[in-house]
Scaffold this motif. Structure first.
Motif, PDB file in Angstrom:
ATOM      1  N   UNK A  40      29.663 -31.316  16.371  1.00 54.25           N
ATOM      2  CA  UNK A  40      30.164 -32.481  17.083  1.00 54.25           C
ATOM      3  C   UNK A  40      31.641 -32.429  17.452  1.00 54.25           C
ATOM      4  N   UNK A  41      32.290 -31.304  17.257  1.00 53.22           N
ATOM      5  CA  UNK A  41      33.729 -31.184  17.497  1.00 53.22           C
ATOM      6  C   UNK A  41      34.043 -30.317  18.707  1.00 53.22           C
ATOM      7  N   UNK A  42      35.264 -30.430  19.180  1.00 54.97           N
ATOM      8  CA  UNK A  42      35.770 -29.529  20.212  1.00 54.97           C
ATOM      9  C   UNK A  42      36.294 -28.277  19.517  1.00 54.97           C
ATOM     10  N   UNK A  43      35.935 -27.108  20.048  1.00 51.86           N
ATOM     11  CA  UNK A  43      36.279 -25.840  19.402  1.00 51.86           C
ATOM     12  C   UNK A  43      36.973 -24.932  20.405  1.00 51.86           C
ATOM     13  N   UNK A  44      38.051 -24.297  19.957  1.00 49.69           N
ATOM     14  CA  UNK A  44      38.762 -23.300  20.751  1.00 49.69           C
ATOM     15  C   UNK A  44      38.735 -21.983  19.986  1.00 49.69           C
ATOM     16  N   UNK A  45      38.140 -20.960  20.575  1.00 46.92           N
ATOM     17  CA  UNK A  45      38.088 -19.627  19.971  1.00 46.92           C
ATOM     18  C   UNK A  45      39.111 -18.757  20.684  1.00 46.92           C
ATOM     19  N   UNK A  46      40.269 -18.581  20.068  1.00 48.41           N
ATOM     20  CA  UNK A  46      41.331 -17.755  20.659  1.00 48.41           C
ATOM     21  C   UNK A  46      41.132 -16.311  20.219  1.00 48.41           C
ATOM     22  N   UNK A  55      29.375 -17.598  21.349  1.00 45.58           N
ATOM     23  CA  UNK A  55      28.047 -18.056  21.761  1.00 45.58           C
ATOM     24  C   UNK A  55      27.177 -18.400  20.553  1.00 45.58           C
ATOM     25  N   UNK A  56      27.289 -17.623  19.494  1.00 43.63           N
ATOM     26  CA  UNK A  56      26.489 -17.913  18.301  1.00 43.63           C
ATOM     27  C   UNK A  56      26.928 -19.229  17.663  1.00 43.63           C
ATOM     28  N   UNK A  57      28.225 -19.455  17.610  1.00 41.55           N
ATOM     29  CA  UNK A  57      28.724 -20.739  17.095  1.00 41.55           C
ATOM     30  C   UNK A  57      28.168 -21.877  17.943  1.00 41.55           C
ATOM     31  N   UNK A  58      28.194 -21.719  19.255  1.00 40.36           N
ATOM     32  CA  UNK A  58      27.683 -22.757  20.156  1.00 40.36           C
ATOM     33  C   UNK A  58      26.200 -23.031  19.897  1.00 40.36           C
ATOM     34  N   UNK A  59      25.417 -21.978  19.706  1.00 44.81           N
ATOM     35  CA  UNK A  59      23.966 -22.126  19.494  1.00 44.81           C
ATOM     36  C   UNK A  59      23.619 -22.713  18.133  1.00 44.81           C
ATOM     37  N   UNK A  60      24.295 -22.243  17.094  1.00 41.26           N
ATOM     38  CA  UNK A  60      23.842 -22.540  15.739  1.00 41.26           C
ATOM     39  C   UNK A  60      24.654 -23.599  14.995  1.00 41.26           C
ATOM     40  N   UNK A  61      25.867 -23.888  15.444  1.00 43.42           N
ATOM     41  CA  UNK A  61      26.705 -24.831  14.699  1.00 43.42           C
ATOM     42  C   UNK A  61      27.000 -26.116  15.474  1.00 43.42           C
ATOM     43  N   UNK A  62      26.423 -26.250  16.650  1.00 46.85           N
ATOM     44  CA  UNK A  62      26.410 -27.493  17.427  1.00 46.85           C
ATOM     45  C   UNK A  62      27.755 -28.165  17.699  1.00 46.85           C
ATOM     46  N   UNK A  63      28.742 -27.422  18.190  1.00 47.33           N
ATOM     47  CA  UNK A  63      29.973 -28.111  18.588  1.00 47.33           C
ATOM     48  C   UNK A  63      29.708 -28.976  19.827  1.00 47.33           C
ATOM     49  N   UNK A  64      30.517 -30.001  19.994  1.00 53.60           N
ATOM     50  CA  UNK A  64      30.399 -30.842  21.192  1.00 53.60           C
ATOM     51  C   UNK A  64      30.822 -30.051  22.418  1.00 53.60           C
ATOM     52  N   UNK A  65      31.845 -29.206  22.245  1.00 48.65           N
ATOM     53  CA  UNK A  65      32.420 -28.409  23.337  1.00 48.65           C
ATOM     54  C   UNK A  65      33.013 -27.162  22.711  1.00 48.65           C
ATOM     55  N   UNK A  66      32.870 -26.032  23.380  1.00 46.29           N
ATOM     56  CA  UNK A  66      33.481 -24.797  22.870  1.00 46.29           C
ATOM     57  C   UNK A  66      34.049 -23.997  24.036  1.00 46.29           C
ATOM     58  N   UNK A  67      35.236 -23.456  23.832  1.00 43.87           N
ATOM     59  CA  UNK A  67      35.908 -22.647  24.851  1.00 43.87           C
ATOM     60  C   UNK A  67      36.432 -21.383  24.186  1.00 43.87           C
ATOM     61  N   UNK A  68      36.083 -20.237  24.752  1.00 46.21           N
ATOM     62  CA  UNK A  68      36.587 -18.964  24.251  1.00 46.21           C
ATOM     63  C   UNK A  68      37.663 -18.423  25.180  1.00 46.21           C
ATOM     64  N   UNK A  69      38.776 -17.997  24.612  1.00 38.40           N
ATOM     65  CA  UNK A  69      39.886 -17.409  25.368  1.00 38.40           C
ATOM     66  C   UNK A  69      40.185 -16.024  24.841  1.00 38.40           C
TER      67      UNK A  69
END
Length: 80
Positions: A40-46, A55-69
């Protein structure tokens, strides 16, 4: 077989991290992550490399939003 050559991207990233893993090896990084850190959180993967873990975090840990940089454009293109 042992790794004989370090392949890196232009910014020093390990370009072949996933290819060079032995099939029987699990990626231990994911086991260290807790669902409550992401769900349910916003996630930034720097430094997301090619986005595999992102992508695995997005699929399995259900963040509200995820952005990879990543500083290496080649990895971003591969992730897209």
């Amino acid at each position: 077989p042992p790794l004989t050559k370090l392949a890196s991207g232009t910014k020093g990233n390990y370009a072949l991290y996933y290819r060079d893993r032995r099939p029987q090896e699990k990626d231990g990084r994911f086991a260290l992550l807790r669902r409550e850190w992401f769900e349910g959180k916003k996630v930034l993967d720097m430094g997301c490399n090619d986005g595999t873990l992102t992508r695995r975090v997005a699929r399995e840990l259900s963040p509200r939003y995820i952005l990879g940089l990543d500083a290496d454009a080649a990895f971003i293109r591969k992730a897209s």
